[in-house]
Design a protein around this motif. Structure first.
Motif, PDB file in Angstrom:
ATOM      1  N   ASN A   1      39.801  41.489  31.554  1.00 40.69           N
ATOM      2  CA  ASN A   1      39.619  42.928  31.777  1.00 40.69           C
ATOM      3  C   ASN A   1      39.874  43.372  33.214  1.00 40.69           C
ATOM      4  N   LYS A   2      40.395  42.492  34.032  1.00 45.21           N
ATOM      5  CA  LYS A   2      40.752  42.824  35.415  1.00 45.21           C
ATOM      6  C   LYS A   2      39.531  43.323  36.184  1.00 45.21           C
ATOM      7  N   THR A   3      39.613  44.509  36.809  1.00 45.44           N
ATOM      8  CA  THR A   3      38.515  44.996  37.655  1.00 45.44           C
ATOM      9  C   THR A   3      37.452  45.684  36.793  1.00 45.44           C
ATOM     10  N   THR A   4      36.190  45.267  36.972  1.00 47.98           N
ATOM     11  CA  THR A   4      35.080  45.780  36.167  1.00 47.98           C
ATOM     12  C   THR A   4      33.823  45.871  37.012  1.00 47.98           C
ATOM     13  N   PRO A   5      33.037  46.972  36.911  1.00 53.40           N
ATOM     14  CA  PRO A   5      31.749  47.054  37.617  1.00 53.40           C
ATOM     15  C   PRO A   5      30.682  46.223  36.919  1.00 53.40           C
ATOM     16  N   LEU A   6      29.583  45.993  37.603  1.00 54.41           N
ATOM     17  CA  LEU A   6      28.518  45.123  37.095  1.00 54.41           C
ATOM     18  C   LEU A   6      27.923  45.654  35.791  1.00 54.41           C
TER      19      LEU A   6
ATOM     20  N   ARG B   1      34.655  48.004  46.829  1.00 59.45           N
ATOM     21  CA  ARG B   1      34.124  49.298  46.396  1.00 59.45           C
ATOM     22  C   ARG B   1      35.288  50.206  46.019  1.00 59.45           C
ATOM     23  N   SER B   2      35.252  50.735  44.805  1.00 59.37           N
ATOM     24  CA  SER B   2      36.314  51.614  44.328  1.00 59.37           C
ATOM     25  C   SER B   2      36.124  53.025  44.869  1.00 59.37           C
ATOM     26  N   THR B   3      37.108  53.874  44.593  1.00 63.03           N
ATOM     27  CA  THR B   3      37.034  55.268  45.053  1.00 63.03           C
ATOM     28  C   THR B   3      35.884  56.028  44.388  1.00 63.03           C
ATOM     29  N   SER B   4      35.469  55.560  43.192  1.00 60.61           N
ATOM     30  CA  SER B   4      34.349  56.211  42.498  1.00 60.61           C
ATOM     31  C   SER B   4      33.002  55.796  43.061  1.00 60.61           C
ATOM     32  N   GLY B   5      32.977  54.813  43.971  1.00 58.90           N
ATOM     33  CA  GLY B   5      31.732  54.389  44.603  1.00 58.90           C
ATOM     34  C   GLY B   5      31.097  53.160  43.996  1.00 58.90           C
ATOM     35  N   PHE B   6      31.662  52.654  42.883  1.00 60.91           N
ATOM     36  CA  PHE B   6      31.118  51.450  42.249  1.00 60.91           C
ATOM     37  C   PHE B   6      31.741  50.198  42.866  1.00 60.91           C
ATOM     38  N   VAL B   7      30.945  49.124  42.908  1.00 63.57           N
ATOM     39  CA  VAL B   7      31.466  47.820  43.333  1.00 63.57           C
ATOM     40  C   VAL B   7      32.093  47.157  42.120  1.00 63.57           C
ATOM     41  N   GLU B   8      33.386  46.857  42.195  1.00 70.23           N
ATOM     42  CA  GLU B   8      34.109  46.284  41.067  1.00 70.23           C
ATOM     43  C   GLU B   8      34.519  44.842  41.375  1.00 70.23           C
ATOM     44  N   TYR B   9      34.528  44.018  40.327  1.00 73.13           N
ATOM     45  CA  TYR B   9      34.786  42.588  40.470  1.00 73.13           C
ATOM     46  C   TYR B   9      36.111  42.229  39.791  1.00 73.13           C
TER      47      TYR B   9
END
Length: 528
Positions: free
Chosen positions: A31-36, A67-75
């Motif tokens: 799923n590539k980049t995903t938040p927690l 940290r993405s532009t939406s403010g979430f930390v993505e993995y």
């Protein structure tokens, strides 16, 4: 990423880190980049377990975050970082060959930890070496920390070790992202005194304790350099990891040197070895060409025991430059062809390999020409040719005289698409490596009770050796029956054979991946 590559990643993660970490790792790979929060919802696992699994994967340099532009930390997971675990034995052996036993243990420790401080790695290496000396009863004095520190510095200078990327914190002190690498050279900045500190205390550390530069001098310094030194000292020791790209660079160079020795001669390979060694730290490992070198620089760097005059070196350089333009790229292509030819030989036989070499040499060949040049009977040649065509080792090009493409007025040319064949064999290697891992795990699982019994017996015997109890030792050894010893020998032989197969498959994977990466160069950006 292909399905078979995902299967190999899954088997590797399960074997190395267990089912929980493998589940999180596979979700990120798919799923590539995903938040927690999304990871927790989709995997339906306990948030604490997810956080621990992510920490393990980040520690092992398999997962990065930002940290993405939406403010979430993505993995994000890196599939190649998972498969590089198959090469860990090669990295360790390479470090031992180049820099000795101490370097071997240092690299092994950093590979196991993923990332850690040099101080921690040095301390554990010193402990292991001294324990080994004590167990062997050697009269050699204990290994000092300073000796291992020098060895670590040598590995950094050779670019086999590098600094890890720093982290960015928000105003509340929470880690939110990894820093982007703007200047790669800073990752190989030589370690300083504070880099060898074992632990980082919660309180601020004084610059005088952690830096080799006196505090008085730092106070007198002005500008960005002084603030950088002070901030590094306050931050404590940085984290370090193994630079796998430099190891891959070394493996590629060794393969090229062997190719030169085989194609030309041993002296030509020494000239090539010198050139590659000089450009090793001046070239980005993923570049398809080496750094520019002058004749004087190459001649002066050739070992004196090789007894090569300036005229001889000049002749070999001319031979390499005239007959082998773009030698690095062509050598990688030749190595890939060699791997493909091995597969053709094993799958279709020596006669098919003869035909395959004709196709490689002639590029576009009609069926009749293949039969004549390979010196094979038409019926047998046709059968082998179409068999290779059916399995996509050979491709067919049509050239029609008329727009209706009637068979009578159409020429059919057979050829080899190296890139396509390399990709196909690479996928087969991924599948084979996954099957080997599954087979090895099954072999161990089926004989788990017997292996556990052997482990217990060996533990008891080692404790009796320390107590010098010879009579009891014989009784314990008899606990394993002759039939069980025979079965254990069979399991050991099977495990060794499977491990060897895994290493050989990884070698083929490395060659094919290198060739594909050199062939598929990124397109230049269009100017608007």
């Amino acid at each position: 990423m292909s399905r078979v590559k995902l299967e190999l990643c899954e088997q590797t993660l399960k074997e190395c880190y267990g089912d929980i970490v493998a589940t999180i790792g596979m979700y990120l790979l798919q799923n590539k980049t995903t938040p927690l929060n999304m990871i927790v919802q989709r995997t339906k696992m306990d948030p604490k377990q997810v956080r621990q699994a992510l920490c393990s994967l980040i520690q092992q340099n398999i997962v990065s975050f930002y940290r993405s532009t939406s403010g979430f930390v993505e993995y994000t997971a890196l599939p190649d970082a998972v498969l590089w675990r198959l090469r860990y034995p090669k990295y360790i052996h390479c470090a031992k060959t180049l820099f000795g036993d101490a370097a071997e243990l240092l690299v092994e420790e950093l590979l196991l930890q993923g990332r850690c401080t040099l101080g921690e790695a040095v301390t554990k290496t010193v402990k292991k070496l001294n324990e080994s000396l004590a167990a062997s009863g050697s009269s050699v004095p204990e290994i000092s920390h300073s000796l291992i520190r020098d060895k670590a510095s040598n590995l950094v200078r050779a670019r086999l070790l590098r600094r890890c990327e720093d982290v960015i914190k928000d105003k509340d002190g929470k880690v939110v992202s990894m820093t982007e690498i703007v200047h790669p050279e800073l990752l190989f900045d030589p370690p300083r005194g504070h880099d060898f500190a074992e632990t980082v205390s919660g309180s601020k550390r004084s610059a005088a304790q952690n830096s080799e530069i006196p505090l008085k001098r730092i106070k007198l310094e002005t500008g960005d350099a002084a603030s950088t030194m002070e901030s590094e000292a306050e931050r404590g020791p940085s984290y370090w990891c193994v630079n796998v790209h430099q190891f891959h660079h070394h493996f590629r160079d060794q393969a090229i040197i062997a190719a030169v020795a085989r194609i030309i001669d041993q002296k030509a390979s020494e000239v090539m070895r010198t050139m590659l060694r000089l450009s090793e730290t001046k070239t980005i490992p993923t570049d398809p060409s080496s750094a520019d070198l002058s004749f004087t620089e190459i001649y002066n760097a050739i070992p004196k025991d090789k007894i090569m005059t300036r005229n001889v070196v000049d002749q070999y350089l001319k031979c390499l430059s005239q007959n082998c333009c773009d030698f690095v790229t062509k050598a990688v292509e030749a190595l890939s062809i060699s791997e493909i030819e091995t597969v053709v030989l094993e799958r279709f036989g020596s006669k098919a390999l003869r035909m395959y070499r004709v196709l490689l040499a002639e590029k576009q060949v009609e069926q009749k020409q293949v039969e004549e040049k390979a010196m094979l009977p038409p019926k047998e040649a046709k059968e082998l040719l179409y068999k290779m065509f059916a399995e996509n080792f050979v491709t067919l090009t049509e050239l029609s005289k008329a727009p209706d493409h009637a068979p009578a007025r159409t020429f059919y040319f057979f050829n080899v698409n190296l890139l396509q064949v390399s990709r196909m064999i690479l996928e087969k290697c991924y599948k084979a490596a996954a099957n080997v891992m599954i087979r090895r795990q099954k072999c161990i699982l089926e004989n788990k009770r017997l292996l556990d019994k052997q482990e217990r017996v060996e533990a008891i015997i080692s404790s009796l050796d320390a107590e010098s109890a010879a009579a009891q030792k014989e009784e314990i050894e008899q606990m394993v029956t002759p039939s069980e010893r025979k079965q254990l020998k069979k399991v050991e032989d099977a495990s060794k054979m499977l491990e060897t197969s895994e290493l050989l498959l990884d070698h083929t994977i490395f060659i094919l991946e290198t060739y594909i990466s050199y062939t598929l160069k990124p397109l230049p950006l269009s100017k608007k």
